[in-house]
Design a protein around this motif. Structure first.
Motif, PDB file in Angstrom:
ATOM      1  N   THR A  45     132.960  53.996 -43.555  1.00 23.53           N
ATOM      2  CA  THR A  45     132.967  53.019 -44.630  1.00 23.53           C
ATOM      3  C   THR A  45     132.609  53.732 -45.928  1.00 23.53           C
ATOM      4  O   THR A  45     132.694  54.956 -46.024  1.00 23.53           O
ATOM      5  CB  THR A  45     132.002  51.858 -44.318  1.00 23.53           C
ATOM      6  OG1 THR A  45     132.125  50.861 -45.344  1.00 23.53           O
ATOM      7  CG2 THR A  45     130.569  52.333 -44.214  1.00 23.53           C
ATOM      8  N   TYR A  46     132.215  52.989 -46.955  1.00 23.81           N
ATOM      9  CA  TYR A  46     131.921  53.581 -48.256  1.00 23.81           C
ATOM     10  C   TYR A  46     130.666  54.457 -48.190  1.00 23.81           C
ATOM     11  O   TYR A  46     129.793  54.259 -47.343  1.00 23.81           O
ATOM     12  CB  TYR A  46     131.716  52.477 -49.289  1.00 23.81           C
ATOM     13  CG  TYR A  46     132.914  51.568 -49.435  1.00 23.81           C
ATOM     14  CD1 TYR A  46     134.016  51.941 -50.187  1.00 23.81           C
ATOM     15  CD2 TYR A  46     132.946  50.328 -48.789  1.00 23.81           C
ATOM     16  CE1 TYR A  46     135.126  51.102 -50.304  1.00 23.81           C
ATOM     17  CE2 TYR A  46     134.037  49.493 -48.899  1.00 23.81           C
ATOM     18  CZ  TYR A  46     135.131  49.884 -49.653  1.00 23.81           C
ATOM     19  OH  TYR A  46     136.223  49.060 -49.757  1.00 23.81           O
ATOM     20  N   GLU A  47     130.593  55.417 -49.090  1.00 26.64           N
ATOM     21  CA  GLU A  47     129.389  56.234 -49.199  1.00 26.64           C
ATOM     22  C   GLU A  47     128.208  55.342 -49.579  1.00 26.64           C
ATOM     23  O   GLU A  47     128.366  54.362 -50.309  1.00 26.64           O
ATOM     24  CB  GLU A  47     129.579  57.324 -50.259  1.00 26.64           C
ATOM     25  CG  GLU A  47     130.651  58.340 -49.932  1.00 26.64           C
ATOM     26  CD  GLU A  47     130.280  59.201 -48.732  1.00 26.64           C
ATOM     27  OE1 GLU A  47     129.076  59.423 -48.503  1.00 26.64           O
ATOM     28  OE2 GLU A  47     131.200  59.641 -48.022  1.00 26.64           O
ATOM     29  N   GLU A  48     127.000  55.691 -49.091  1.00 28.69           N
ATOM     30  CA  GLU A  48     125.818  54.835 -49.297  1.00 28.69           C
ATOM     31  C   GLU A  48     124.994  55.240 -50.504  1.00 28.69           C
ATOM     32  O   GLU A  48     124.045  54.541 -50.863  1.00 28.69           O
ATOM     33  CB  GLU A  48     124.932  54.871 -48.051  1.00 28.69           C
ATOM     34  CG  GLU A  48     125.597  54.308 -46.804  1.00 28.69           C
ATOM     35  CD  GLU A  48     124.686  54.396 -45.599  1.00 28.69           C
ATOM     36  OE1 GLU A  48     123.670  55.113 -45.654  1.00 28.69           O
ATOM     37  OE2 GLU A  48     124.994  53.728 -44.595  1.00 28.69           O
ATOM     38  N   ALA A  91     129.523  52.145 -52.132  1.00 26.03           N
ATOM     39  CA  ALA A  91     129.226  50.715 -52.183  1.00 26.03           C
ATOM     40  C   ALA A  91     128.277  50.399 -51.040  1.00 26.03           C
ATOM     41  O   ALA A  91     128.180  51.140 -50.065  1.00 26.03           O
ATOM     42  CB  ALA A  91     130.503  49.879 -52.059  1.00 26.03           C
ATOM     43  N   GLY A  92     127.564  49.284 -51.176  1.00 23.66           N
ATOM     44  CA  GLY A  92     126.645  48.935 -50.101  1.00 23.66           C
ATOM     45  C   GLY A  92     125.790  47.727 -50.401  1.00 23.66           C
ATOM     46  O   GLY A  92     126.049  46.966 -51.350  1.00 23.66           O
ATOM     47  N   TYR A  93     124.764  47.576 -49.598  1.00 26.67           N
ATOM     48  CA  TYR A  93     123.841  46.448 -49.686  1.00 26.67           C
ATOM     49  C   TYR A  93     122.421  47.000 -49.777  1.00 26.67           C
ATOM     50  O   TYR A  93     122.049  47.913 -49.017  1.00 26.67           O
ATOM     51  CB  TYR A  93     123.969  45.567 -48.444  1.00 26.67           C
ATOM     52  CG  TYR A  93     122.879  44.517 -48.304  1.00 26.67           C
ATOM     53  CD1 TYR A  93     122.968  43.300 -48.973  1.00 26.67           C
ATOM     54  CD2 TYR A  93     121.763  44.751 -47.499  1.00 26.67           C
ATOM     55  CE1 TYR A  93     121.961  42.343 -48.843  1.00 26.67           C
ATOM     56  CE2 TYR A  93     120.767  43.795 -47.353  1.00 26.67           C
ATOM     57  CZ  TYR A  93     120.866  42.596 -48.030  1.00 26.67           C
ATOM     58  OH  TYR A  93     119.876  41.645 -47.894  1.00 26.67           O
ATOM     59  N   THR A  94     121.638  46.462 -50.695  1.00 22.54           N
ATOM     60  CA  THR A  94     120.241  46.859 -50.851  1.00 22.54           C
ATOM     61  C   THR A  94     119.351  45.656 -50.580  1.00 22.54           C
ATOM     62  O   THR A  94     119.448  44.638 -51.279  1.00 22.54           O
ATOM     63  CB  THR A  94     119.980  47.387 -52.281  1.00 22.54           C
ATOM     64  OG1 THR A  94     120.776  48.556 -52.500  1.00 22.54           O
ATOM     65  CG2 THR A  94     118.517  47.747 -52.462  1.00 22.54           C
ATOM     66  N   PRO A  95     118.501  45.710 -49.542  1.00 24.86           N
ATOM     67  CA  PRO A  95     117.654  44.560 -49.213  1.00 24.86           C
ATOM     68  C   PRO A  95     116.541  44.357 -50.237  1.00 24.86           C
ATOM     69  O   PRO A  95     116.012  45.321 -50.798  1.00 24.86           O
ATOM     70  CB  PRO A  95     117.062  44.947 -47.847  1.00 24.86           C
ATOM     71  CG  PRO A  95     117.073  46.439 -47.849  1.00 24.86           C
ATOM     72  CD  PRO A  95     118.284  46.849 -48.636  1.00 24.86           C
ATOM     73  N   ARG A  96     116.216  43.119 -50.494  1.00 27.27           N
ATOM     74  CA  ARG A  96     115.068  42.781 -51.353  1.00 27.27           C
ATOM     75  C   ARG A  96     113.854  42.641 -50.439  1.00 27.27           C
ATOM     76  O   ARG A  96     113.734  41.665 -49.703  1.00 27.27           O
ATOM     77  CB  ARG A  96     115.339  41.477 -52.099  1.00 27.27           C
ATOM     78  CG  ARG A  96     114.161  40.988 -52.941  1.00 27.27           C
ATOM     79  CD  ARG A  96     114.515  39.714 -53.693  1.00 27.27           C
ATOM     80  NE  ARG A  96     113.332  39.128 -54.305  1.00 27.27           N
ATOM     81  CZ  ARG A  96     112.620  38.137 -53.772  1.00 27.27           C
ATOM     82  NH1 ARG A  96     112.990  37.608 -52.602  1.00 27.27           N
ATOM     83  NH2 ARG A  96     111.546  37.680 -54.379  1.00 27.27           N
ATOM     84  N   THR A  97     112.949  43.611 -50.468  1.00 29.83           N
ATOM     85  CA  THR A  97     111.877  43.654 -49.474  1.00 29.83           C
ATOM     86  C   THR A  97     110.911  42.474 -49.584  1.00 29.83           C
ATOM     87  O   THR A  97     110.275  42.114 -48.596  1.00 29.83           O
ATOM     88  CB  THR A  97     111.093  44.980 -49.566  1.00 29.83           C
ATOM     89  OG1 THR A  97     110.836  45.297 -50.935  1.00 29.83           O
ATOM     90  CG2 THR A  97     111.894  46.105 -48.949  1.00 29.83           C
ATOM     91  N   ALA A  98     110.797  41.868 -50.756  1.00 25.64           N
ATOM     92  CA  ALA A  98     109.920  40.704 -50.884  1.00 25.64           C
ATOM     93  C   ALA A  98     110.417  39.518 -50.067  1.00 25.64           C
ATOM     94  O   ALA A  98     109.659  38.593 -49.779  1.00 25.64           O
ATOM     95  CB  ALA A  98     109.776  40.293 -52.352  1.00 25.64           C
ATOM     96  N   ALA A  99     111.701  39.549 -49.663  1.00 26.01           N
ATOM     97  CA  ALA A  99     112.257  38.470 -48.837  1.00 26.01           C
ATOM     98  C   ALA A  99     111.886  38.626 -47.368  1.00 26.01           C
ATOM     99  O   ALA A  99     112.183  37.753 -46.556  1.00 26.01           O
ATOM    100  CB  ALA A  99     113.772  38.414 -48.988  1.00 26.01           C
ATOM    101  N   GLY A 100     111.278  39.747 -47.013  1.00 25.93           N
ATOM    102  CA  GLY A 100     110.860  39.946 -45.628  1.00 25.93           C
ATOM    103  C   GLY A 100     112.022  40.266 -44.710  1.00 25.93           C
ATOM    104  O   GLY A 100     113.051  40.814 -45.121  1.00 25.93           O
TER     105      GLY A 100
END
Length: 337
Positions: free
Chosen positions: A231-234, A264-273
């Motif tokens: 897939t896309y590079e991270e 491209a990718g997804y970055t989690p918002r850590t405050a959301a747990g």
């Protein structure tokens, strides 16, 4: 900033006499700790909890496991009779009873309240009906004089550190025993009243967030994702465009694409747990699908923004993508607010 691994931890050990009911004592103790944290808004609303019973000589042999999502002092105490029912009744000197609670809480910045779904965790264990062990962990750097990127934050520390210090002292009074600070780690050094002042002691590592936290988040996210095609590079050093994505009314992360590279990718918002990482699986799988369609990263970003809403895996909050000067800037945003 909010981390996926503890910034620090503290432990209390209380020897037990007689033959206490392990489940009821553990539930009552965890409720008492929640009450202390709640007083200082370090545990609010309702948390997520997990109860387990394992054999001392084989911790991986779980005899009982139960999860619930409405943990607070009231529900913890009300579960005591349930915990003493038949499945638990045979808990004895050969067992360890554990309850672990993920605590949503509030940290302050310039008087503004910011919620994190995992500000603290409480773990209460009863070993062989003879020893009560309480461990408290924090996943925020709001108590530190320098944040996890080595930047001075004396005002944020002043707003928050006394809340942690008061809670630790009150837990020691409740348990009638002294607190034992955890070992130094790459973020900070725990102390009996919170943390050592990094301005005096000095940091153990340069930029521990960039060095350790990003890789920890990546490992956690990958644990939810099955193996698959390329897939896309991270990663990228170029600016990125991104959308904020929400699930069940909560911001869980950001989908992004580089401007000028095949990333491209997804970055989690850590405050959301944990929800940030669970949701991440769906977006990563959508990026894989976009890649299989030979979409360029920025085209894939627009396709994801529409596709996510169509299949109900998340809602994009912006009508047009925002831009960050770098992926690092976006990652820092995802770890803070």
């Amino acid at each position: 900033m909010i981390t996926t691994e503890p910034v620090g931890d503290w432990t209390w050990e209380v020897p037990l006499s007689g033959s206490p009911s392990a489940p009821e004592l553990a539930m009552e103790t965890s409720a008492a700790i929640w009450d202390v944290l709640n007083k200082h808004e370090l545990a609010i609303s309702k948390g997520k909890a997990e109860i387990s019973v394992a054999a001392i000589n084989d911790p991986h042999s779980i005899r009982l496991q139960e999860k619930f999502t409405d943990a607070n002092s009231e529900t913890l105490r009300s579960r005591s009779p349930v915990a003493g029912s038949q499945p638990h009744a045979r808990i004895g000197i050969e067992h360890i009873f554990t309850i672990r609670i993920q605590c949503p809480g509030v940290w302050l910045e310039s008087g503004k309240r910011h919620r994190a779904e995992k500000l603290f965790s409480i773990q209460v264990e009863i070993w062989k009906s003879a020893l009560l062990v309480v461990t408290l962990e924090t996943y925020s750097d709001a108590w530190l004089t320098f944040d996890t990127r080595d930047r001075a934050q004396s005002k944020i520390s002043e707003e928050n550190a006394h809340r942690l210090s008061s809670a630790l002292a009150e837990i020691s009074i409740r348990l009638n025993t002294e607190v034992e600070p955890g070992d130094p780690n790459y973020f900070a050094t725990p102390a009996v009243d919170g943390f050592d002042d990094q301005g005096t002691e000095g940091a153990s590592y340069v930029d521990p967030w960039g060095t350790f936290e990003n890789s920890a988040r990546s490992r956690k996210l990958r644990a939810y994702i099955p193996a698959g095609p390329p897939t896309y590079e991270e990663v990228t050093d170029l600016p990125v465009r991104y959308y904020t994505v929400a699930l069940n009314g909560q911001k869980v992360g950001f989908i992004w694409a580089s401007v000028g590279e095949f990333s491209a990718g997804y970055t989690p918002r850590t405050a959301a747990g944990e929800d940030a990482f669970i949701a991440g699986k769906e977006f990563i799988m959508l990026f894989r699908e976009a890649h299989s369609k030979n979409l360029a990263p920025l085209d894939a970003l627009e396709w994801l923004a529409q596709r996510a809403a169509q299949i109900g895996v998340g809602k994009v909050e912006e009508t047009c993508p925002l831009e960050a000067s770098s992926l690092e800037e976006l990652e820092e945003l995802s770890g803070t607010y």
